[in-house]
Scaffold this motif. Structure first.
Motif, mmCIF file in Angstrom:
data_model
loop_
_atom_site.group_PDB
_atom_site.id
_atom_site.type_symbol
_atom_site.label_atom_id
_atom_site.label_comp_id
_atom_site.label_asym_id
_atom_site.label_seq_id
_atom_site.Cartn_x
_atom_site.Cartn_y
_atom_site.Cartn_z
ATOM 1 N N GLY A 1 0.822 -1.198 0.000
ATOM 2 C CA GLY A 1 0.000 0.000 0.000
ATOM 3 C C GLY A 1 0.860 1.253 0.000
ATOM 4 O O GLY A 1 2.014 1.227 0.428
ATOM 5 N N GLY A 2 0.312 2.332 -0.505
ATOM 6 C CA GLY A 2 1.017 3.614 -0.461
ATOM 7 C C GLY A 2 0.910 4.216 0.924
ATOM 8 O O GLY A 2 0.554 3.545 1.894
ATOM 9 N N LYS A 3 1.185 5.500 1.019
ATOM 10 C CA LYS A 3 1.114 6.180 2.313
ATOM 11 C C LYS A 3 -0.310 6.107 2.865
ATOM 12 O O LYS A 3 -1.261 6.498 2.209
ATOM 13 N N GLY A 4 -0.414 5.599 4.083
ATOM 14 C CA GLY A 4 -1.707 5.522 4.742
ATOM 15 C C GLY A 4 -2.620 4.436 4.203
ATOM 16 O O GLY A 4 -3.779 4.347 4.606
ATOM 17 N N GLN A 5 -2.144 3.606 3.281
ATOM 18 C CA GLN A 5 -2.962 2.530 2.722
ATOM 19 C C GLN A 5 -2.408 1.183 3.135
ATOM 20 O O GLN A 5 -1.213 1.024 3.357
ATOM 21 N N ARG A 6 -3.299 0.198 3.221
ATOM 22 C CA ARG A 6 -2.905 -1.142 3.622
ATOM 23 C C ARG A 6 -2.371 -1.938 2.433
ATOM 24 O O ARG A 6 -2.724 -1.681 1.294
ATOM 25 N N ASP A 7 -1.517 -2.923 2.747
ATOM 26 C CA ASP A 7 -1.116 -3.890 1.736
ATOM 27 C C ASP A 7 -2.355 -4.683 1.312
ATOM 28 O O ASP A 7 -3.250 -4.921 2.124
ATOM 29 N N THR A 8 -2.382 -5.087 0.041
ATOM 30 C CA THR A 8 -3.560 -5.766 -0.490
ATOM 31 C C THR A 8 -3.189 -7.099 -1.130
ATOM 32 O O THR A 8 -2.395 -7.132 -2.064
ATOM 33 N N PRO A 9 -3.786 -8.206 -0.643
ATOM 34 C CA PRO A 9 -3.551 -9.491 -1.299
ATOM 35 C C PRO A 9 -4.410 -9.588 -2.561
ATOM 36 O O PRO A 9 -5.589 -9.253 -2.543
ATOM 37 N N ARG A 10 -3.805 -10.055 -3.654
ATOM 38 C CA ARG A 10 -4.523 -10.172 -4.932
ATOM 39 C C ARG A 10 -4.283 -11.549 -5.533
ATOM 40 O O ARG A 10 -3.146 -12.005 -5.607
ATOM 41 N N ALA A 11 -5.367 -12.179 -5.989
ATOM 42 C CA ALA A 11 -5.281 -13.478 -6.648
ATOM 43 C C ALA A 11 -5.294 -13.281 -8.159
ATOM 44 O O ALA A 11 -6.146 -12.558 -8.690
ATOM 45 N N VAL A 12 -4.329 -13.894 -8.837
ATOM 46 C CA VAL A 12 -4.248 -13.818 -10.295
ATOM 47 C C VAL A 12 -3.847 -15.190 -10.824
ATOM 48 O O VAL A 12 -3.343 -16.034 -10.079
ATOM 49 N N LYS A 13 -4.073 -15.384 -12.124
ATOM 50 C CA LYS A 13 -3.645 -16.640 -12.739
ATOM 51 C C LYS A 13 -2.255 -16.476 -13.337
ATOM 52 O O LYS A 13 -1.952 -15.484 -13.990
ATOM 53 N N ALA A 14 -1.414 -17.471 -13.099
ATOM 54 C CA ALA A 14 -0.044 -17.461 -13.618
ATOM 55 C C ALA A 14 -0.063 -17.654 -15.131
ATOM 56 O O ALA A 14 -0.930 -18.329 -15.682
ATOM 57 N N LYS A 15 0.926 -17.054 -15.792
ATOM 58 C CA LYS A 15 1.059 -17.153 -17.245
ATOM 59 C C LYS A 15 2.353 -17.886 -17.596
ATOM 60 O O LYS A 15 3.293 -17.913 -16.812
ATOM 61 N N ALA A 16 2.394 -18.427 -18.789
ATOM 62 C CA ALA A 16 3.564 -19.184 -19.232
ATOM 63 C C ALA A 16 4.769 -18.276 -19.408
ATOM 64 O O ALA A 16 4.639 -17.105 -19.763
ATOM 65 N N ALA A 17 5.944 -18.835 -19.167
ATOM 66 C CA ALA A 17 7.236 -18.171 -19.377
ATOM 67 C C ALA A 17 8.247 -19.285 -19.618
ATOM 68 O O ALA A 17 7.957 -20.459 -19.383
ATOM 69 N N PRO A 18 9.455 -18.936 -20.085
ATOM 70 C CA PRO A 18 10.469 -19.985 -20.264
ATOM 71 C C PRO A 18 10.731 -20.724 -18.948
ATOM 72 O O PRO A 18 10.874 -20.104 -17.898
ATOM 73 N N ALA A 19 10.769 -22.054 -19.019
ATOM 74 C CA ALA A 19 11.002 -22.874 -17.822
ATOM 75 C C ALA A 19 12.354 -22.517 -17.200
ATOM 76 O O ALA A 19 13.299 -22.212 -17.914
ATOM 77 N N PRO A 20 12.423 -22.535 -15.867
ATOM 78 C CA PRO A 20 11.412 -22.938 -14.898
ATOM 79 C C PRO A 20 10.524 -21.795 -14.410
ATOM 80 O O PRO A 20 9.776 -21.968 -13.457
ATOM 81 N N PHE A 21 10.588 -20.642 -15.032
ATOM 82 C CA PHE A 21 9.878 -19.455 -14.556
ATOM 83 C C PHE A 21 8.419 -19.442 -15.002
ATOM 84 O O PHE A 21 8.012 -20.194 -15.879
ATOM 85 N N PHE A 22 7.641 -18.543 -14.387
ATOM 86 C CA PHE A 22 6.303 -18.208 -14.872
ATOM 87 C C PHE A 22 6.081 -16.725 -14.632
ATOM 88 O O PHE A 22 6.795 -16.094 -13.840
ATOM 89 N N ASP A 23 5.116 -16.147 -15.334
ATOM 90 C CA ASP A 23 4.840 -14.713 -15.221
ATOM 91 C C ASP A 23 3.525 -14.474 -14.490
ATOM 92 O O ASP A 23 2.606 -15.306 -14.535
ATOM 93 N N VAL A 24 3.448 -13.316 -13.829
ATOM 94 C CA VAL A 24 2.274 -12.952 -13.049
ATOM 95 C C VAL A 24 1.958 -11.479 -13.310
ATOM 96 O O VAL A 24 2.847 -10.634 -13.230
ATOM 97 N N PRO A 25 0.698 -11.158 -13.611
ATOM 98 C CA PRO A 25 0.330 -9.762 -13.869
ATOM 99 C C PRO A 25 0.085 -8.951 -12.595
ATOM 100 O O PRO A 25 -1.023 -8.507 -12.315
ATOM 101 N N LEU A 26 1.125 -8.808 -11.785
ATOM 102 C CA LEU A 26 1.067 -8.017 -10.558
ATOM 103 C C LEU A 26 2.295 -7.115 -10.491
ATOM 104 O O LEU A 26 3.366 -7.492 -10.956
ATOM 105 N N ALA A 27 2.145 -5.952 -9.884
ATOM 106 C CA ALA A 27 3.275 -5.034 -9.697
ATOM 107 C C ALA A 27 3.909 -5.313 -8.337
ATOM 108 O O ALA A 27 3.482 -4.773 -7.318
#
Length: 201
Positions: free
Chosen positions: A131-157
């Motif tokens: 979270g930014g200033k004065g904001q809470r951390d936020t858990p987010r569920a997303v689906k993993a995407k393919a990447a070169p093995a053994p890695f995978f990609d995730v659409p999260l910052a």
């Protein structure tokens, strides 16, 4: 007496929970809250000579998993419970972009671990966006995407060194680099394999 790398591998195996078969449902609100509570307990800050970022405690004796960028050649600092502690490097892999450091022995709140041997593409994972200033951390569920093995990609910052969890709140991967608007992550099964090979004479 265990050698350091074999000891860390042993700890990871003790914490592993078997993988469930079949499709996994999207994590519920209660699942996300459980992940957030675990995240707050087990995530630390790791400081190297040039960079700093998150890491997660994976061993009750002070082993911390993080991105390679946050670690020096032989040591790093782990900031835990407000204290900056010197940690020695147990594993440093520039190929996998991951590191394990060990802080002073003591009672550390290690995260439960789940090894997923097969690919992550299409699986639900949970990351905690800060979270930014004065904001809470936020858990987010997303689906993993393919990447070169053994890695995978995730659409999260997320920052390198950030943990990724399954819906049951178990650690499954660590973020190793940013990729556009998302990140690339390394499964714990790859970390386990690297620890085993590094400990082989």
């Amino acid at each position: 007496m265990f050698r350091p790398l074999l000891f860390v591998l042993f700890l990871l195996l003790l914490l592993v929970t078997p993988t469930r078969a079949g499709a996994e449902p999207r994590p519920s609100r209660a699942d996300l809250q459980r992940v957030l509570e675990l995240h707050v307990r087990c995530v630390v800050r790791v400081r190297g000579p040039q960079h700093a970022g998150p890491g997660i405690i994976v061993g009750a004796d002070g082993q911390v998993l993080t991105a390679v960028a946050h670690v020096g050649p032989q040591s790093a600092q782990v900031v835990h419970a407000g204290n900056a502690l010197t940690a020695r490097v147990v594993l440093l892999s520039t190929v996998l972009q991951v590191a394990v450091v060990a802080g002073p022995q003591g009672a550390w709140p290690a995260a439960p671990v789940r090894l997923v041997p097969e690919g992550f593409e299409g699986r639900w994972v949970v990351g905690v966006t800060p979270g930014g200033k004065g904001q809470r951390d936020t858990p987010r569920a997303v689906k993993a995407k393919a990447a070169p093995a053994p890695f995978f990609d995730v659409p999260l910052a997320l920052a390198p060194g950030s943990p990724l969890y399954d819906g049951d709140g178990r650690l499954v991967a660590v973020v190793v680099e940013r990729r556009g608007r998302g990140v690339r992550a390394l499964p714990l099964s790859a970390v386990k394999a690297e620890l085993a090979s590094a400990d082989t004479p």
